[in-house]
Structure formats: C-alpha cells, structure tokens
Design a protein around this motif. Sequence first.
Motif, mmCIF file in Angstrom:
data_model
loop_
_atom_site.group_PDB
_atom_site.id
_atom_site.type_symbol
_atom_site.label_atom_id
_atom_site.label_comp_id
_atom_site.label_asym_id
_atom_site.label_seq_id
_atom_site.Cartn_x
_atom_site.Cartn_y
_atom_site.Cartn_z
ATOM 1 N N ASN A 20 19.480 25.123 3.911
ATOM 2 C CA ASN A 20 18.646 24.060 3.346
ATOM 3 C C ASN A 20 18.490 22.905 4.326
ATOM 4 O OD1 ASN A 20 17.200 22.389 1.719
ATOM 5 N ND2 ASN A 20 18.847 21.991 0.252
ATOM 6 N N TYR A 21 17.348 22.895 5.009
ATOM 7 C CA TYR A 21 16.994 21.786 5.903
ATOM 8 C C TYR A 21 15.858 20.945 5.330
ATOM 9 C CZ TYR A 21 19.900 23.587 9.693
ATOM 10 O OH TYR A 21 20.966 23.988 10.463
ATOM 11 N N LYS A 22 15.522 21.186 4.080
ATOM 12 C CA LYS A 22 14.374 20.486 3.501
ATOM 13 C C LYS A 22 14.595 18.981 3.428
ATOM 14 C CE LYS A 22 14.309 23.193 -0.123
ATOM 15 N NZ LYS A 22 13.880 23.738 -1.438
ATOM 16 N N ASP A 23 15.834 18.591 3.267
ATOM 17 C CA ASP A 23 16.173 17.166 3.242
ATOM 18 C C ASP A 23 16.808 16.705 4.549
ATOM 19 O OD1 ASP A 23 15.309 16.965 0.578
ATOM 20 O OD2 ASP A 23 17.234 17.715 -0.145
ATOM 21 N N ARG A 24 16.790 17.576 5.545
ATOM 22 C CA ARG A 24 17.399 17.243 6.847
ATOM 23 C C ARG A 24 16.448 17.643 7.976
ATOM 24 N NH1 ARG A 24 22.103 20.092 8.073
ATOM 25 N NH2 ARG A 24 21.525 21.812 6.701
ATOM 26 N N LEU A 25 15.229 17.205 7.850
ATOM 27 C CA LEU A 25 14.210 17.584 8.824
ATOM 28 C C LEU A 25 14.536 17.133 10.249
ATOM 29 C CD1 LEU A 25 10.932 16.979 6.787
ATOM 30 C CD2 LEU A 25 12.076 19.150 7.256
ATOM 31 N N PRO A 26 15.108 15.942 10.467
ATOM 32 C CA PRO A 26 15.465 15.566 11.846
ATOM 33 C C PRO A 26 16.469 16.531 12.478
ATOM 34 C CG PRO A 26 15.414 13.622 10.450
ATOM 35 C CD PRO A 26 15.283 14.808 9.532
ATOM 36 N N SER A 27 17.424 17.004 11.672
ATOM 37 C CA SER A 27 18.398 17.962 12.184
ATOM 38 C C SER A 27 17.738 19.284 12.548
ATOM 39 C CB SER A 27 19.495 18.198 11.136
ATOM 40 O OG SER A 27 20.415 19.166 11.581
ATOM 41 N N LEU A 28 16.822 19.750 11.684
ATOM 42 C CA LEU A 28 16.097 20.982 11.976
ATOM 43 C C LEU A 28 15.282 20.831 13.250
ATOM 44 C CD1 LEU A 28 15.084 23.803 11.293
ATOM 45 C CD2 LEU A 28 13.374 22.757 9.780
ATOM 46 N N LYS A 29 14.601 19.704 13.393
ATOM 47 C CA LYS A 29 13.777 19.464 14.575
ATOM 48 C C LYS A 29 14.627 19.481 15.841
ATOM 49 C CE LYS A 29 10.274 16.309 16.406
ATOM 50 N NZ LYS A 29 9.494 15.071 16.149
ATOM 51 N N SER A 33 13.411 22.551 18.190
ATOM 52 C CA SER A 33 12.313 22.038 19.019
ATOM 53 C C SER A 33 12.220 22.745 20.372
ATOM 54 C CB SER A 33 12.463 20.525 19.223
ATOM 55 O OG SER A 33 13.693 20.227 19.862
ATOM 56 N N LYS A 34 13.355 23.078 20.972
ATOM 57 C CA LYS A 34 13.335 23.731 22.277
ATOM 58 C C LYS A 34 12.625 25.072 22.202
ATOM 59 C CE LYS A 34 16.307 25.407 26.012
ATOM 60 N NZ LYS A 34 17.704 25.578 26.500
ATOM 61 N N ARG A 35 12.910 25.859 21.163
ATOM 62 C CA ARG A 35 12.283 27.157 21.001
ATOM 63 C C ARG A 35 10.779 27.017 20.789
ATOM 64 N NH1 ARG A 35 11.716 32.266 22.472
ATOM 65 N NH2 ARG A 35 10.911 33.588 20.802
ATOM 66 N N TRP A 57 12.713 35.913 13.372
ATOM 67 C CA TRP A 57 13.769 35.430 12.490
ATOM 68 C C TRP A 57 15.144 35.584 13.138
ATOM 69 C CZ3 TRP A 57 13.158 32.000 9.128
ATOM 70 C CH2 TRP A 57 12.065 31.960 8.262
ATOM 71 N N ASP A 58 15.311 36.614 13.963
ATOM 72 C CA ASP A 58 16.591 36.786 14.662
ATOM 73 C C ASP A 58 16.879 35.585 15.554
ATOM 74 O OD1 ASP A 58 16.729 39.257 13.456
ATOM 75 O OD2 ASP A 58 16.054 40.365 15.222
ATOM 76 N N VAL A 59 15.836 35.079 16.206
ATOM 77 C CA VAL A 59 15.979 33.916 17.080
ATOM 78 C C VAL A 59 16.299 32.673 16.250
ATOM 79 C CG1 VAL A 59 14.857 32.461 18.801
ATOM 80 C CG2 VAL A 59 14.370 34.925 18.738
ATOM 81 N N VAL A 60 15.573 32.499 15.158
ATOM 82 C CA VAL A 60 15.789 31.334 14.291
ATOM 83 C C VAL A 60 17.221 31.324 13.753
ATOM 84 C CG1 VAL A 60 15.083 30.206 12.145
ATOM 85 C CG2 VAL A 60 13.356 31.203 13.648
ATOM 86 N N VAL A 61 17.661 32.462 13.280
ATOM 87 C CA VAL A 61 19.016 32.565 12.724
ATOM 88 C C VAL A 61 20.065 32.262 13.780
ATOM 89 C CG1 VAL A 61 20.714 34.228 11.875
ATOM 90 C CG2 VAL A 61 18.452 34.117 10.831
ATOM 91 N N GLU A 62 19.864 32.790 14.972
ATOM 92 C CA GLU A 62 20.820 32.535 16.053
ATOM 93 C C GLU A 62 20.909 31.046 16.375
ATOM 94 O OE1 GLU A 62 21.615 33.768 20.720
ATOM 95 O OE2 GLU A 62 19.972 34.701 19.604
ATOM 96 N N ILE A 63 19.781 30.372 16.325
ATOM 97 C CA ILE A 63 19.749 28.938 16.628
ATOM 98 C C ILE A 63 20.449 28.116 15.544
ATOM 99 C CG2 ILE A 63 18.216 26.928 16.834
ATOM 100 C CD1 ILE A 63 16.186 28.818 18.188
ATOM 101 N N LEU A 64 20.277 28.513 14.295
ATOM 102 C CA LEU A 64 20.702 27.668 13.179
ATOM 103 C C LEU A 64 22.109 27.965 12.650
ATOM 104 C CD1 LEU A 64 17.438 27.489 11.031
ATOM 105 C CD2 LEU A 64 18.249 25.883 12.764
ATOM 106 N N THR A 65 22.624 29.158 12.878
ATOM 107 C CA THR A 65 23.906 29.504 12.270
ATOM 108 C C THR A 65 25.075 29.057 13.136
ATOM 109 O OG1 THR A 65 23.706 31.743 13.224
ATOM 110 C CG2 THR A 65 23.053 31.440 10.923
ATOM 111 N N ILE A 66 26.170 28.745 12.459
ATOM 112 C CA ILE A 66 27.414 28.320 13.106
ATOM 113 C C ILE A 66 28.382 29.493 13.057
ATOM 114 C CG2 ILE A 66 29.353 26.705 13.001
ATOM 115 C CD1 ILE A 66 27.423 24.758 11.590
ATOM 116 N N ASN A 67 28.965 29.840 14.192
ATOM 117 C CA ASN A 67 29.790 31.049 14.272
ATOM 118 C C ASN A 67 31.230 30.751 14.674
ATOM 119 O OD1 ASN A 67 27.657 33.053 13.698
ATOM 120 N ND2 ASN A 67 26.758 32.202 15.557
#
Length: 279
Positions: A20-29, A33-35, A57-67
């Motif tokens: 859920n980044y709907k309320d955290r748009l600056p964090s999503l950006k 943004s680099k991609r 989606w594989d790229v998006v998930v890799e960018i956003l997930t914490i491992n």
Amino acid sequence: MLDYGLVRLSQMIYDYCGLNYKDRLPSLKEKISKRVSELGLTYDNYCLYIQRNPTEWDVVVEILTINETYFYREENQLVECCTTILPELKKIIRNRPLRIWSAACSTGEEPYTLAMLIYETGLFPLGTIEIIGTDINKKVIQKAEQGWYPLTSFAFRRIPENLLKKYFDIENGGYQVKSFIKKMVRFQELNLLNDNKMGQLGEVDIIFCRNVLIYFDQETIKKVIRGLHRNLAKGGYLFLGHAESITDLNLGFQKVDAARTFYYRKEPDQDETVRCISS
C-alpha cells in the motif's frame, strides 16, 4: 502538483500484491523513479508499459520488496514448533509427509532453518518432510534454490555454531547448505493474493508467514489470512511475526499463548464459516 500517473501506479501495485503506497506516494516515487527514467517514460506511460509487458511486475516487486532475513530467526517460535507442535503432529500424521510452508521466505534462510531443526528432532525421517518456501520476488527465490551464502553474511548472526558446522559446507568463499537438507525444501514464486496459485500449493500442517502483514492494510491482511486458512489442514498452525496480530479479526484462528511466544491454530470445522465471511 499531484502526478495522477503515480497515483494510478500505486493503485496497480496495491491490486497486484497488496503493498500500500496509496498514502505514501513520495516513498513510491523515490523507489521507482530510477526505473521509470531508465525507460524514458512518464508514470502514466509506465502504467501502460506494465499492462503491455506483465513481466515488468518482476522488476517492480524486486524494487519494492524488503528481503531482510536470517537463519534461526525468532528462536522462541522455533523451539515451540519443535518441542510442542511437531511431537503432536507426529501422533496425527499417517501415510503422508509433514508439510510446512514458509511464506515470503526471501533467500531461503527460514525454510532451511526449519529443515535443519526438524531433522534434529528425529521425529520425521528423510523423505517424510516437505517444506515449501515461497516469495513474490523471483530473484530471491533463485538465490534460495542455490542455498549458498557468503561467509560474511549477516544471515548467520543468530545461528548456533553446532548447526552451522553440521549442516553447511564451506565452498567458494561461502557456506553451502548440505544437499540432504536442500532436498527437504522446494521453492517457488508465489503472490499471496493469487488465489489460484495459493490453491495449487495444497494443504499444509504449519505455516510461517512472519513479518509480512506489517506491509498490508487491514483489508489485504484479511484476504491473505483467509488464503492461509484455506491452505491449512484442520487444527494446523500459523506463526506470524511478534508485531503482527489477527486475534480480533474472527477469521477462524485461535490464539495459542506459550511461555515465551504466541501463535495461532486453525479452529476445527471452520472452513465453511470463513468462506461465508469472505464472500
């Protein structure tokens, strides 16, 4: 000025995997943004790009997930599983393997830890244990399948020395999980919001889904927990992270309070109730 392409992207991400980044748009950006710049697109065009190229989606998930993960994580839960739950399941399970699911397993430390500890108990011989490690991030699944970790990895900061010596070989400047432990575990990519793939996983006796729900809103948490409930055998067990609670959600689980930890047990004969709630 609000970028409606970024708003649209946040909704697409929420629908796809529940983040859920709907309320955290600056964090999503900041993260994405680099991609978007690499592709020379606006956020609105990037949304169209994803629709036309679903592998993005594989790229998006890799960018956003914490491992972030490590071996022997949350020791009290592991001890409770091995000393209380496994002996009980040993009395119940007949003519089939013990099945354990490590959801959001990242690079494999959790399922391999479970394999080592179950083997240590001596309760279930080799060939009668099936551990499934899943994650939405395909790259970490590939690393998990290799079972190799650098000698300097922080993943070993909590593992007892005897387990490290017994279940790993030193190869190519790192620790390699021994082959007989690797055979106890299989890995696959899985989105916890994909009901079809969740159903294909089959029934399991224990689920570890730790430190996952903290990234979801209440509605997504309910959907994920309903899916986990469907996959659990009657009377099966669910371990969450210590910062996560589903006690008040009324989704067919009973909280079990142990001496140093807590976990959840699937209430018997609750499948129909949960189906009614989710419909």
